[in-house]
Design an enzyme around this catalytic site. Structure first.
Site, mmCIF file in Angstrom:
data_model
loop_
_atom_site.group_PDB
_atom_site.id
_atom_site.type_symbol
_atom_site.label_atom_id
_atom_site.label_comp_id
_atom_site.label_asym_id
_atom_site.label_seq_id
_atom_site.Cartn_x
_atom_site.Cartn_y
_atom_site.Cartn_z
ATOM 1 N N SER A 104 19.954 85.229 -52.252
ATOM 2 C CA SER A 104 21.342 85.654 -52.295
ATOM 3 C C SER A 104 21.465 87.173 -52.253
ATOM 4 O O SER A 104 21.107 87.808 -51.267
ATOM 5 C CB SER A 104 21.981 85.047 -53.553
ATOM 6 O OG SER A 104 23.330 85.309 -53.648
ATOM 7 N N ASP A 116 16.740 95.878 -41.920
ATOM 8 C CA ASP A 116 17.453 96.032 -40.642
ATOM 9 C C ASP A 116 17.764 97.479 -40.313
ATOM 10 O O ASP A 116 17.916 97.836 -39.138
ATOM 11 C CB ASP A 116 18.747 95.221 -40.661
ATOM 12 C CG ASP A 116 18.493 93.732 -40.463
ATOM 13 O OD1 ASP A 116 17.315 93.336 -40.438
ATOM 14 O OD2 ASP A 116 19.480 92.967 -40.348
ATOM 15 N N LYS A 120 19.243 82.003 -48.851
ATOM 16 C CA LYS A 120 20.585 81.607 -49.275
ATOM 17 C C LYS A 120 21.590 82.593 -48.678
ATOM 18 O O LYS A 120 21.701 83.718 -49.127
ATOM 19 C CB LYS A 120 20.665 81.587 -50.798
ATOM 20 C CG LYS A 120 21.864 80.853 -51.356
ATOM 21 C CD LYS A 120 23.054 81.747 -51.524
ATOM 22 C CE LYS A 120 24.192 81.032 -52.225
ATOM 23 N NZ LYS A 120 25.377 81.892 -52.393
#
Length: 540
Positions: free
Chosen positions: A305, A316, A330
């Site tokens: 999460s 990224d 998740k």
């Protein structure tokens, strides 16, 4: 039966942790605010009429008497479970305890305790908390609460919590027996705010490398993180290892705030998108204090999460190195919706996406045993080696710098670290399932407080205190006699050093809290030591 070395031993130790995170509702990500001014209820009432008819027929005609309220209570979870794995119903009686870790505090007296031989022991007192201000000490035996005796009554942990927790500003009277003075004392304590910390450890592990262990994302997490990193910066931190292993997540905003500390102004952190709420973008600001600090993020199969939001944003944006094992996966966002009777539902209203556009939610639905993921990873070897061929079947995305990353199943680390199975045995697993370590360590501290006071801090204790073979043998006997855990020849041989480290860490935890435990554990944590080697090889 002889204890055999096996991977099952590792799974037996670690699987309960994953299960406890799930049962504790750790995989909750929110909160989204509706961007519509009026809720539009279902216009087609046929389904509701049908459901109401069924409930009425049951109440009127069922062969045995039924409770309409109980029928509703059991129906709501069934409806939500058919939507996705993370939409859930929380009964009114459980809502407060479920929300406390996310709120970051509760009303109480500020002690840690254990029940040992039917006696309520104070193992430690929260710094600056109500009990410390009143004069309660570690080692005190609580024998009465509000003048009602609890000694030798078979009291349980839940009973203690019910008696000691309460509204801030209310009072509770506690009577203790203080062993060191051989006297009984009474204290009237005004309940106050007791913090549930997100940062369990923040320490320098080399001259310029800081270590920060984050265990949840709650309302005060961002401020805790900022205060902890400020102290590390004052101590000369130039590089940071952020440990998100076993962090099951929490609120969205603290994850955004923490990622913001590392990213350049205007960088995408995460975006959420749902049918009802549309798309919401979250970008970094110019407020981050750690933008120029070398960073490694540690993750594992229980990082979920909000942890994955931070790891995904760092990965990224090519801002740091992600090390460890594939995270939980998740990528669904729940919104809390209170109901009139004090209960609530947490309804999935959106998916979240990392800056490259990947949703890391792993597959769920018909034919998929969602809760068996950990065991599946164990069986297929994903905890012990990285099978690059499996990555080829996943959707590919590109980071800001053009590196390939993968969606559809958690965050895949930049550098894989296999699960450490050194010293694992069924004997160690049995000990880990029991309270033997914590009880033995408390007993040792309770009998040796004067001698242990010679250690100024956890660092000096870690350097100078050794768990002798005699103390090890005492522990083995204690576990056998108090918890009927039978030692095996293989378990004693293979797991001896791990058991000694655990004993030492528990003793340190009794004396200095979580910071003391991590000081001991970090020295032998192979995953952390690999991260330390990696970060020390990076030139700023």
């Amino acid at each position: 039966m002889e204890d055999k070395p096996s991977k099952q031993g590792t799974a037996a130790i670690l699987y309960p942790l994953l299960l406890s995170l799930i049962l504790a509702g750790g995989y909750y990500l929110g909160t989204l605010h509706t961007n519509k001014t009026q809720v539009e209820y279902i216009s087609n009432q046929n389904g509701l009429i049908k459901l109401n008819r069924v409930l009425n027929e049951i109440e009127l005609k069922y062969v045995d008497s039924t409770s309409p309220d109980q029928l509703v209570e059991t129906s709501i979870p069934g409806i939500l479970q058919n939507l996705d794995p993370h939409s859930s119903y929380i009964p009114a009686k459980n809502l407060s305890s479920m929300d406390e870790p996310l709120k970051g505090s509760f009303g109480g007296v500020g002690i840690r305790f254990m029940i040992l031989r039917d006696t309520l022991m104070v193992t430690s007192v929260i710094e600056s908390g109500p009990s410390e201000r009143a004069g309660i000490l570690a080692g005190d035996r609580i024998i009465a609460i509000n003048d009602s005796s609890i000694a030798n009554t078979g009291i349980k942990n839940s009973d203690v919590l019910d008696k000691l927790k309460g509204q801030i500003g209310t009072k509770v009277r506690i009577t203790v027996y203080r062993k060191m003075n051989n006297e009984t004392m009474s204290f009237e304590i005004m309940r106050g705010r007791v913090p549930i910390k997100s940062v369990e450890s923040a320490q320098m592990i080399s001259s310029d490398v800081g270590y920060l262990k984050l265990v949840r994302f709650s309302e005060p997490t961002a401020s805790e993180f900022a205060a902890a990193t400020d102290k590390l910066l004052e101590k000369g931190m130039n590089k940071l290892i952020l440990d998100l292993r076993d962090n099951g997540g929490g609120y969205l905003q603290p994850a955004v705030d923490i990622a913001d500390q590392f990213l350049k102004d205007g960088s995408m952190i995460v975006y959420t998108e749902g049918r009802y709420n549309g798309r919401m973008n979250h970008f970094s600001s110019n407020r981050g204090k750690l933008k120029d600090k070398t960073l490694i993020v540690l993750i594992n199969e229980n990082s979920a999460s909000a942890s994955e939001i931070v790891a995904g944003a760092i990965q990224d944006n090519d801002r740091g190195l992600i090390m460890g094992r594939q995270s939980f996966g998740k990528g669904l966002v729940q919104e809390p919706i209170p109901l009139s009777d004090g209960s609530a539902i947490r309804l999935t209203v959106a998916r979240y996406y990392t800056p490259s556009g990947r949703c890391i939610q792993r597959p769920y639905g018909k034919g998929i045993d969602y809760d068996a993921d950990y065991l599946d990873r164990y069986k297929n070897g994903a905890l012990y080696s990285l099978d690059s061929s499996k990555l080829e079947n996943l959707e590919q995305f590109e980071t800001r710098g053009g590196r390939i990353v993968y969606g559809g199943g958690g965050i895949f680390p930049d550098r894989f670290i296999p699960l450490d199975t050194t010293g694992v045995s069924s004997y160690l697993s049995d000990l880990s399932y029991s309270p033997a370590f914590s009880e033995f360590a408390f007993g040792y501290v309770d009998e040796n407080r004067k001698a242990l006071s010679a250690f100024q801090d956890a660092e000096s204790f870690d350097r100078l205190f050794m768990v002798s073979n005699a103390l090890f043998d005492d522990f083995v006997s204690f576990a056998k006699e108090s918890h009927e855990i039978q030692p095996t020849a293989y378990g004693l041989s293979a797991s001896k050093e791990r058991i000694k480290t655990r004993i030492k860490a528990q003793i340190a935890g009794n004396l200095w809290g979580n910071e003391g435990m991590y000081t001991v554990f970090n020295r032998t944590d192979r995953e952390l030591n690999q991260a330390l080697q990696a970060i020390e090889s990076i030139n700023n």
